[in-house]
Design a protein around this motif. Structure first.
Motif, PDB file in Angstrom:
ATOM      1  N   ASN A   1       0.851  -1.197   0.000  1.00  0.00           N
ATOM      2  CA  ASN A   1       0.000   0.000   0.000  1.00  0.00           C
ATOM      3  C   ASN A   1       0.886   1.247   0.000  1.00  0.00           C
ATOM      4  O   ASN A   1       0.945   1.978   0.998  1.00  0.00           O
ATOM      5  N   PRO A   2       1.582   1.505  -1.096  1.00  0.00           N
ATOM      6  CA  PRO A   2       2.544   2.614  -1.123  1.00  0.00           C
ATOM      7  C   PRO A   2       1.868   3.975  -1.107  1.00  0.00           C
ATOM      8  O   PRO A   2       0.730   4.137  -1.546  1.00  0.00           O
ATOM      9  N   GLY A   3       2.590   4.937  -0.582  1.00  0.00           N
ATOM     10  CA  GLY A   3       2.155   6.320  -0.607  1.00  0.00           C
ATOM     11  C   GLY A   3       3.020   7.132  -1.545  1.00  0.00           C
ATOM     12  O   GLY A   3       3.910   6.606  -2.220  1.00  0.00           O
ATOM     13  N   TYR A   4       2.787   8.417  -1.535  1.00  0.00           N
ATOM     14  CA  TYR A   4       3.507   9.311  -2.434  1.00  0.00           C
ATOM     15  C   TYR A   4       5.010   9.279  -2.188  1.00  0.00           C
ATOM     16  O   TYR A   4       5.808   9.419  -3.112  1.00  0.00           O
ATOM     17  N   LEU A   5       5.404   9.080  -0.924  1.00  0.00           N
ATOM     18  CA  LEU A   5       6.824   9.133  -0.568  1.00  0.00           C
ATOM     19  C   LEU A   5       7.483   7.760  -0.513  1.00  0.00           C
ATOM     20  O   LEU A   5       8.655   7.661  -0.159  1.00  0.00           O
TER      21      LEU A   5
END
Length: 245
Positions: free
Chosen positions: A124-128
């Motif tokens: 579940n990756p985020g922007y960073l």
């Protein structure tokens, strides 16, 4: 027991190979490698199979792997050394192709696929989120889904953090020389982590034992601190706990 190993000329793979070679209950180690593996030379239970293309497994290769009950997939490369497309091929496409191909090798016994991921990976990756974390997280998720589709396939993804061979003298002579950022991390970052954040260290002897034990085990989901992904993702905290660190 017959096990498969990839990445045997790298840091994690060298550690796993040493552990497998010194484990009496392992009778055969099939090493898939693009090139010869000096560490395996002279060991009768180690068999190196030269595999140039990790996206496909012809019948003659699968015949040599028949009866294997698990694999430690330690193949990998730094994201800084290849293009994004090549990194995705090595990190995501290759293990998925192998998991598809290996499922029936041990039938009717379960086949355990142990994927060496890394702390920082997330499905579940985020922007960073770093690129390596995105790709490894995708691989973890795809392998987990494949395991749900194939009853015989039991998948584990293990996320070591600072992989540390300093107490594993037996493999020092076989380790690749690290340059650039990887070399700097080994010379500068690891000593700092050992003193200030020992919980972020993954000693190679213990890491190799946990990876091998998972490949040799019953394939049942794990429980406890540091375990995620329906009992099939082992974070570094879980790795250290299982290893007794």
């Amino acid at each position: 027991m017959h096990l498969i190993l990839t990445g045997a000329t790298g840091l994690v793979g060298s550690a796993v190979l040493h552990h497998m070679l010194t484990t009496p209950s392992i009778s055969t180690i099939s090493i898939l490698s693009r090139r010869p593996v000096p560490q395996a030379e002279g060991h009768p239970k180690a068999k190196v199979i030269i595999q140039k293309d990790f996206s496909t497994y012809p019948s003659e290769v699968l015949e040599q792997l028949k009866g294997a009950e698990g694999v430690v997939w330690a193949q990998g490369i730094s994201v800084t050394k290849v293009t994004k497309d090549e990194y995705e091929k090595i990190t995501y496409e290759y293990p998925l192709a192998a998991a598809q191909a290996f499922t029936a090798l041990s039938a009717p016994k379960p086949f355990k696929f142990v994927y060496v991921s890394g702390e920082g990976a997330t499905p579940n990756p985020g922007y960073l989120t770093a690129h390596f974390g995105v790709v490894k997280g995708r691989a973890e998720a795809a392998l987990l889904e494949l395991g749900k589709q194939k009853d015989n396939l039991k998948v584990f993804s293990v996320r070591p953090a600072g992989v540390d061979p300093s107490a594993h003298e037996e493999i020092w002579g076989f380790l690749p020389n690290k340059t650039g950022m990887a070399g700097m991390a080994e010379k500068v970052l690891l000593p700092v982590l050992r003193k200030t954040m020992p919980g972020m260290i993954s000693p190679t002897k213990e890491l190799a034992r946990v990876l091998t034990d998972l490949a040799m085990g019953d394939g049942e989901a794990l429980k406890g601190v540091g375990i995620e992904g329906e009992g099939r993702t082992v974070r570094n905290a879980g790795l250290r706990r299982i290893a007794g660190l």
